[in-house]
Design a protein around this motif. Structure first.
Motif, PDB file in Angstrom:
ATOM      1  N   LEU A 100      26.787 -26.266 -46.829  1.00  0.00           N
ATOM      2  CA  LEU A 100      26.229 -24.986 -46.423  1.00  0.00           C
ATOM      3  C   LEU A 100      24.755 -24.878 -46.813  1.00  0.00           C
ATOM      4  O   LEU A 100      23.918 -24.424 -46.019  1.00  0.00           O
ATOM      5  CB  LEU A 100      27.022 -23.833 -47.048  1.00  0.00           C
ATOM      6  CG  LEU A 100      26.526 -22.421 -46.692  1.00  0.00           C
ATOM      7  CD1 LEU A 100      26.552 -22.217 -45.177  1.00  0.00           C
ATOM      8  CD2 LEU A 100      27.375 -21.363 -47.388  1.00  0.00           C
ATOM      9  N   ALA A 101      24.439 -25.298 -48.036  1.00  0.00           N
ATOM     10  CA  ALA A 101      23.043 -25.254 -48.475  1.00  0.00           C
ATOM     11  C   ALA A 101      22.173 -26.193 -47.645  1.00  0.00           C
ATOM     12  O   ALA A 101      21.030 -25.881 -47.317  1.00  0.00           O
ATOM     13  CB  ALA A 101      22.955 -25.622 -49.958  1.00  0.00           C
ATOM     14  N   ARG A 102      22.725 -27.349 -47.286  1.00  0.00           N
ATOM     15  CA  ARG A 102      21.985 -28.303 -46.454  1.00  0.00           C
ATOM     16  C   ARG A 102      21.747 -27.732 -45.058  1.00  0.00           C
ATOM     17  O   ARG A 102      20.662 -27.868 -44.482  1.00  0.00           O
ATOM     18  CB  ARG A 102      22.743 -29.623 -46.386  1.00  0.00           C
ATOM     19  CG  ARG A 102      21.917 -30.788 -45.858  1.00  0.00           C
ATOM     20  CD  ARG A 102      22.511 -32.127 -46.226  1.00  0.00           C
ATOM     21  NE  ARG A 102      23.879 -32.288 -45.772  1.00  0.00           N
ATOM     22  CZ  ARG A 102      24.930 -32.390 -46.573  1.00  0.00           C
ATOM     23  NH1 ARG A 102      24.747 -32.342 -47.889  1.00  0.00           N
ATOM     24  NH2 ARG A 102      26.135 -32.556 -46.088  1.00  0.00           N
ATOM     25  N   ARG A 146      18.123 -26.861 -43.226  1.00  0.00           N
ATOM     26  CA  ARG A 146      17.757 -27.312 -41.875  1.00  0.00           C
ATOM     27  C   ARG A 146      17.378 -26.117 -41.000  1.00  0.00           C
ATOM     28  O   ARG A 146      16.450 -26.193 -40.186  1.00  0.00           O
ATOM     29  CB  ARG A 146      18.914 -28.078 -41.247  1.00  0.00           C
ATOM     30  CG  ARG A 146      19.195 -29.432 -41.892  1.00  0.00           C
ATOM     31  CD  ARG A 146      20.161 -30.219 -41.025  1.00  0.00           C
ATOM     32  NE  ARG A 146      20.514 -31.485 -41.612  1.00  0.00           N
ATOM     33  CZ  ARG A 146      21.701 -31.770 -42.159  1.00  0.00           C
ATOM     34  NH1 ARG A 146      22.640 -30.825 -42.192  1.00  0.00           N
ATOM     35  NH2 ARG A 146      21.958 -32.945 -42.660  1.00  0.00           N
ATOM     36  N   PHE A 147      18.118 -25.020 -41.138  1.00  0.00           N
ATOM     37  CA  PHE A 147      17.863 -23.841 -40.315  1.00  0.00           C
ATOM     38  C   PHE A 147      16.446 -23.321 -40.525  1.00  0.00           C
ATOM     39  O   PHE A 147      15.710 -23.084 -39.565  1.00  0.00           O
ATOM     40  CB  PHE A 147      18.876 -22.738 -40.638  1.00  0.00           C
ATOM     41  CG  PHE A 147      18.574 -21.432 -39.952  1.00  0.00           C
ATOM     42  CD1 PHE A 147      19.001 -21.211 -38.659  1.00  0.00           C
ATOM     43  CD2 PHE A 147      17.829 -20.441 -40.601  1.00  0.00           C
ATOM     44  CE1 PHE A 147      18.707 -20.018 -38.008  1.00  0.00           C
ATOM     45  CE2 PHE A 147      17.528 -19.248 -39.955  1.00  0.00           C
ATOM     46  CZ  PHE A 147      17.973 -19.033 -38.659  1.00  0.00           C
ATOM     47  N   TRP A 148      16.036 -23.139 -41.797  1.00  0.00           N
ATOM     48  CA  TRP A 148      14.725 -22.560 -42.056  1.00  0.00           C
ATOM     49  C   TRP A 148      13.597 -23.535 -41.761  1.00  0.00           C
ATOM     50  O   TRP A 148      12.502 -23.127 -41.349  1.00  0.00           O
ATOM     51  CB  TRP A 148      14.648 -22.039 -43.484  1.00  0.00           C
ATOM     52  CG  TRP A 148      15.433 -20.780 -43.637  1.00  0.00           C
ATOM     53  CD1 TRP A 148      16.603 -20.597 -44.306  1.00  0.00           C
ATOM     54  CD2 TRP A 148      15.128 -19.501 -43.045  1.00  0.00           C
ATOM     55  NE1 TRP A 148      17.052 -19.303 -44.185  1.00  0.00           N
ATOM     56  CE2 TRP A 148      16.171 -18.611 -43.422  1.00  0.00           C
ATOM     57  CE3 TRP A 148      14.091 -19.034 -42.251  1.00  0.00           C
ATOM     58  CZ2 TRP A 148      16.172 -17.286 -43.009  1.00  0.00           C
ATOM     59  CZ3 TRP A 148      14.096 -17.703 -41.845  1.00  0.00           C
ATOM     60  CH2 TRP A 148      15.119 -16.850 -42.222  1.00  0.00           C
ATOM     61  N   ILE A 160      14.364 -30.354 -56.762  1.00  0.00           N
ATOM     62  CA  ILE A 160      13.869 -30.891 -55.494  1.00  0.00           C
ATOM     63  C   ILE A 160      14.978 -30.886 -54.444  1.00  0.00           C
ATOM     64  O   ILE A 160      14.736 -30.675 -53.264  1.00  0.00           O
ATOM     65  CB  ILE A 160      13.311 -32.321 -55.691  1.00  0.00           C
ATOM     66  CG1 ILE A 160      12.017 -32.248 -56.515  1.00  0.00           C
ATOM     67  CG2 ILE A 160      13.046 -32.995 -54.363  1.00  0.00           C
ATOM     68  CD1 ILE A 160      11.424 -33.579 -56.846  1.00  0.00           C
ATOM     69  N   GLY A 161      16.212 -31.094 -54.846  1.00  0.00           N
ATOM     70  CA  GLY A 161      17.322 -31.118 -53.899  1.00  0.00           C
ATOM     71  C   GLY A 161      17.579 -29.794 -53.214  1.00  0.00           C
ATOM     72  O   GLY A 161      18.363 -29.727 -52.270  1.00  0.00           O
ATOM     73  N   SER A 162      16.907 -28.720 -53.648  1.00  0.00           N
ATOM     74  CA  SER A 162      17.061 -27.426 -52.995  1.00  0.00           C
ATOM     75  C   SER A 162      15.917 -27.152 -52.036  1.00  0.00           C
ATOM     76  O   SER A 162      15.747 -26.052 -51.550  1.00  0.00           O
ATOM     77  CB  SER A 162      17.101 -26.313 -54.049  1.00  0.00           C
ATOM     78  OG  SER A 162      15.903 -26.299 -54.796  1.00  0.00           O
TER      79      SER A 162
END
Length: 199
Positions: free
Chosen positions: A91-93, A97-99, A153-155
């Motif tokens: 979901l976070a990924r 991608r969406f933004w 960084i992963g966020s």
């Protein structure tokens, strides 16, 4: 011996900056090949015959080229060791991608028209659209966090250089009032961008 990495790009391009920051965050040595879009090279046309645009990533001599900045980010994330660039949770990924796609499809396209077309109805409409998109994106910015989705960084959604490039143009062109260092500190986007682009 590791395969060479080359990035075909041009000066002042937010998508190229996004690809460069992805490579640097991963610690990948690369050669930047500067392209002049008014006179596109045979190298660019050969490796990106569909869009004929930058950035283009060349990894080794036998692999096909990787085109488009968001595709390059995901390829770099999967192909090289180093800190993850996208969140591990689906979901976070997807949100990242969406933004990132929102920046490309809504904000940067409208901003380009607002900056580089002759004054008129179309230019004014694009300026309004870019300003609305900037306001909407600003509402998503996390106060007190270094990256878009948190401190790791992963966020990350969109590299600082790419965002700063667009934001600097926006605040000057759309009349957001952030023309001095003091007013930048009062602006959510300004504070977040300044903090996020510091080493």
């Amino acid at each position: 011996m590791s395969e060479t990495v080359k990035l075909i790009g041009c000066f002042g391009s937010a998508p190229v900056h996004r690809a460069e920051v992805a490579l640097r965050l991963k610690g990948v040595p690369y050669e930047l090949i500067t392209e002049y879009l008014s006179n596109k090279s045979e190298l660019l046309l050969k490796h990106n015959p569909v869009h004929k645009a930058v950035p283009v990533l060349l990894h080794g001599d036998r692999r096909p080229a990787v085109c488009e900045s968001l595709v390059i980010v995901e390829y770099v994330d999967e192909a090289f060791d180093g800190p993850p660039l996208l969140p591990p949770e689906p979901l976070a990924r997807a949100t990242a991608r969406f933004w990132a796609r929102f920046l490309d499809d809504k904000y940067f396209k409208a901003m380009w028209v607002a900056l580089w077309t002759e004054p008129g109805e179309s230019q004014a409409a694009s300026a309004r659209e870019a300003k609305e998109s900037l306001t909407l994106l600003e509402e998503q910015l996390p106060e007190g966090k270094r990256f878009f989705g948190g401190d790791a960084i992963g966020s990350w959604t969109s590299p600082p250089a790419g965002w700063r490039c667009g934001w600097e143009c926006s605040r000057r062109s759309l009349g957001c009032g952030c023309s001095t260092r003091r007013s930048i500190r009062r602006c959510t986007a300004g504070r977040w961008t300044m903090r996020r682009t510091r080493p």
